[in-house]
Scaffold this motif. Sequence first.
Motif, PDB file in Angstrom:
ATOM      1  N   TRP A   1      47.407  56.174  36.755  1.00  0.00           N
ATOM      2  CA  TRP A   1      47.216  56.162  38.503  1.00  0.00           C
ATOM      3  C   TRP A   1      46.950  54.446  38.724  1.00  0.00           C
ATOM      4  CZ3 TRP A   1      46.621  59.823  41.835  1.00  0.00           C
ATOM      5  CH2 TRP A   1      46.769  61.682  41.506  1.00  0.00           C
ATOM      6  N   ALA A   2      46.962  54.327  40.232  1.00  0.00           N
ATOM      7  CA  ALA A   2      47.173  52.839  40.442  1.00  0.00           C
ATOM      8  C   ALA A   2      45.523  52.352  40.840  1.00  0.00           C
ATOM      9  CB  ALA A   2      47.693  52.324  41.988  1.00  0.00           C
ATOM     10  N   GLN A   3      43.908  53.428  40.083  1.00  0.00           N
ATOM     11  CA  GLN A   3      43.582  52.512  40.490  1.00  0.00           C
ATOM     12  C   GLN A   3      42.716  53.444  39.612  1.00  0.00           C
ATOM     13  OE1 GLN A   3      41.565  53.535  43.995  1.00  0.00           O
ATOM     14  NE2 GLN A   3      42.240  55.489  42.398  1.00  0.00           N
ATOM     15  N   ASP A   4      41.575  53.445  39.648  1.00  0.00           N
ATOM     16  CA  ASP A   4      39.862  54.142  39.924  1.00  0.00           C
ATOM     17  C   ASP A   4      39.779  55.006  40.765  1.00  0.00           C
ATOM     18  OD1 ASP A   4      38.458  51.394  37.323  1.00  0.00           O
ATOM     19  OD2 ASP A   4      39.847  53.022  36.870  1.00  0.00           O
ATOM     20  N   SER A   5      38.656  56.309  39.973  1.00  0.00           N
ATOM     21  CA  SER A   5      38.237  57.424  41.578  1.00  0.00           C
ATOM     22  C   SER A   5      37.915  57.002  42.246  1.00  0.00           C
ATOM     23  CB  SER A   5      37.763  58.305  40.487  1.00  0.00           C
ATOM     24  OG  SER A   5      36.372  57.804  39.765  1.00  0.00           O
ATOM     25  N   TYR A   6      37.271  56.565  43.311  1.00  0.00           N
ATOM     26  CA  TYR A   6      35.850  56.537  44.001  1.00  0.00           C
ATOM     27  C   TYR A   6      35.154  57.306  44.697  1.00  0.00           C
ATOM     28  CZ  TYR A   6      39.425  53.253  45.613  1.00  0.00           C
ATOM     29  OH  TYR A   6      40.012  51.882  46.116  1.00  0.00           O
ATOM     30  N   SER A   7      34.049  57.584  45.555  1.00  0.00           N
ATOM     31  CA  SER A   7      32.456  58.382  45.316  1.00  0.00           C
ATOM     32  C   SER A   7      33.295  59.077  46.912  1.00  0.00           C
ATOM     33  CB  SER A   7      32.141  58.044  45.101  1.00  0.00           C
ATOM     34  OG  SER A   7      30.598  58.886  45.181  1.00  0.00           O
TER      35      SER A   7
ATOM     36  N   ASP B   1      47.040  53.331  49.051  1.00  0.00           N
ATOM     37  CA  ASP B   1      47.505  54.299  48.665  1.00  0.00           C
ATOM     38  C   ASP B   1      46.693  55.034  50.261  1.00  0.00           C
ATOM     39  OD1 ASP B   1      48.464  54.165  45.991  1.00  0.00           O
ATOM     40  OD2 ASP B   1      46.235  53.999  45.020  1.00  0.00           O
ATOM     41  N   LEU B   2      47.158  56.233  50.419  1.00  0.00           N
ATOM     42  CA  LEU B   2      46.986  56.756  52.161  1.00  0.00           C
ATOM     43  C   LEU B   2      46.840  58.649  51.402  1.00  0.00           C
ATOM     44  CD1 LEU B   2      50.347  56.066  53.690  1.00  0.00           C
ATOM     45  CD2 LEU B   2      48.332  54.889  53.555  1.00  0.00           C
ATOM     46  N   PHE B   3      45.556  58.484  52.079  1.00  0.00           N
ATOM     47  CA  PHE B   3      45.069  59.858  51.954  1.00  0.00           C
ATOM     48  C   PHE B   3      44.411  60.618  53.243  1.00  0.00           C
ATOM     49  CE2 PHE B   3      41.872  56.897  50.400  1.00  0.00           C
ATOM     50  CZ  PHE B   3      40.682  57.843  51.130  1.00  0.00           C
ATOM     51  N   TYR B   4      44.139  61.255  53.377  1.00  0.00           N
ATOM     52  CA  TYR B   4      43.348  62.290  54.936  1.00  0.00           C
ATOM     53  C   TYR B   4      42.217  62.996  54.598  1.00  0.00           C
ATOM     54  CZ  TYR B   4      47.759  62.559  57.945  1.00  0.00           C
ATOM     55  OH  TYR B   4      48.481  62.027  58.603  1.00  0.00           O
ATOM     56  N   VAL B   5      41.105  63.201  55.024  1.00  0.00           N
ATOM     57  CA  VAL B   5      39.965  63.703  55.106  1.00  0.00           C
ATOM     58  C   VAL B   5      39.596  64.411  56.580  1.00  0.00           C
ATOM     59  CG1 VAL B   5      37.583  63.289  55.003  1.00  0.00           C
ATOM     60  CG2 VAL B   5      38.803  61.863  53.322  1.00  0.00           C
ATOM     61  N   PHE B   6      38.901  65.345  56.225  1.00  0.00           N
ATOM     62  CA  PHE B   6      38.933  66.385  56.809  1.00  0.00           C
ATOM     63  C   PHE B   6      37.576  67.217  56.713  1.00  0.00           C
ATOM     64  CE2 PHE B   6      43.479  66.335  57.005  1.00  0.00           C
ATOM     65  CZ  PHE B   6      44.022  66.481  58.586  1.00  0.00           C
ATOM     66  N   ASN B   7      36.703  67.450  57.959  1.00  0.00           N
ATOM     67  CA  ASN B   7      35.441  67.783  58.230  1.00  0.00           C
ATOM     68  C   ASN B   7      34.911  68.305  59.225  1.00  0.00           C
ATOM     69  OD1 ASN B   7      32.817  67.095  56.691  1.00  0.00           O
ATOM     70  ND2 ASN B   7      32.519  65.315  59.031  1.00  0.00           N
ATOM     71  N   VAL B   8      34.789  69.502  58.846  1.00  0.00           N
ATOM     72  CA  VAL B   8      34.139  70.579  59.407  1.00  0.00           C
ATOM     73  C   VAL B   8      32.737  71.179  59.275  1.00  0.00           C
ATOM     74  CG1 VAL B   8      35.019  72.482  57.983  1.00  0.00           C
ATOM     75  CG2 VAL B   8      35.468  72.684  60.545  1.00  0.00           C
TER      76      VAL B   8
END
Length: 287
Positions: free
Chosen positions: A24-30, A152-159
């Motif tokens: 993977w290109a990078q470490d994890s996020y929290s 790197d692209l990603f989505y967050v949905f919060n419901v």
Amino acid sequence: MAVPFKNYFLVLLLLPNLQITGSWAQDSYSIANYNVFFDTPSNSGNLWEDRGPHLINLIRFHEMDIIGTREGLYSQVEDNSKDLNFPYIGVSKDSGKKEGEFCAVFYNPEKFQLLDKGTFWLSPSLEKPSKDRDAAINRICSWGKFETSEGDLFYVFNVHYDTLGQTASEESSKLLHEKITEINKEHLPCILTGDFYGDESKPAYQESNEEETLHNSKGNSLIPSHGGSRTFHPFNWDLLPEKRIDPVFVSSNFSDIRHANGTVNHCKKFPSNHFPVKLRPKIGKVL
């Protein structure tokens, strides 16, 4: 076409079954899921002015990079944004502006760039403040499209689902699936945070965990999940937490997930009536 309720978590993200190989290109996020409980003067002994600093310090200590929150009023959302120095996305459920509770998503501007955002209501009138069928109050979903510093692209949905309306919850699931599919045309990695007012005894949870396209992050943690299994409690130190209703779901194109429930307190006082749920998924391109 309507989606059967029992499959509503299964089809939420509608992502391809990706085989993750390589580095993977990078470490994890929290990433964190946190219902902060609204500020009310009737909550004697657990006022926001007392709870708020402990909640902020908890977020800082655990270095949470993105936090999907619920129930915060405008004053609380602004407090959190100022104290964390994090921008947020989201509008109030009652007016689409400042009045009422938010499903705000906070993010670390040093690690993420916001590319797009939006909010929709969990009702047939999804573009304006409204409630669905047997729902007790307006319910809402806020989302954002993010880019990491590595590109790197990603989505967050919060419901936030309704507390009482069973029909509203079923219809919310269908609508949520349709909107995520519509918004995420690129089939990018997705994270879904929320308060679903339902535990893992529901068929939808059982169905979703049998499939490879969507995972409850707790059940797919690389190492055993840390902390207790339940997330909701009534601010009562003498009672055990009651329910596990704050899952974090991730699409199959995440790797090396680490999961924890933050059963924390300060001198027998809690920052909220929900415990935070935290995970560290790797976000990146396969090399």
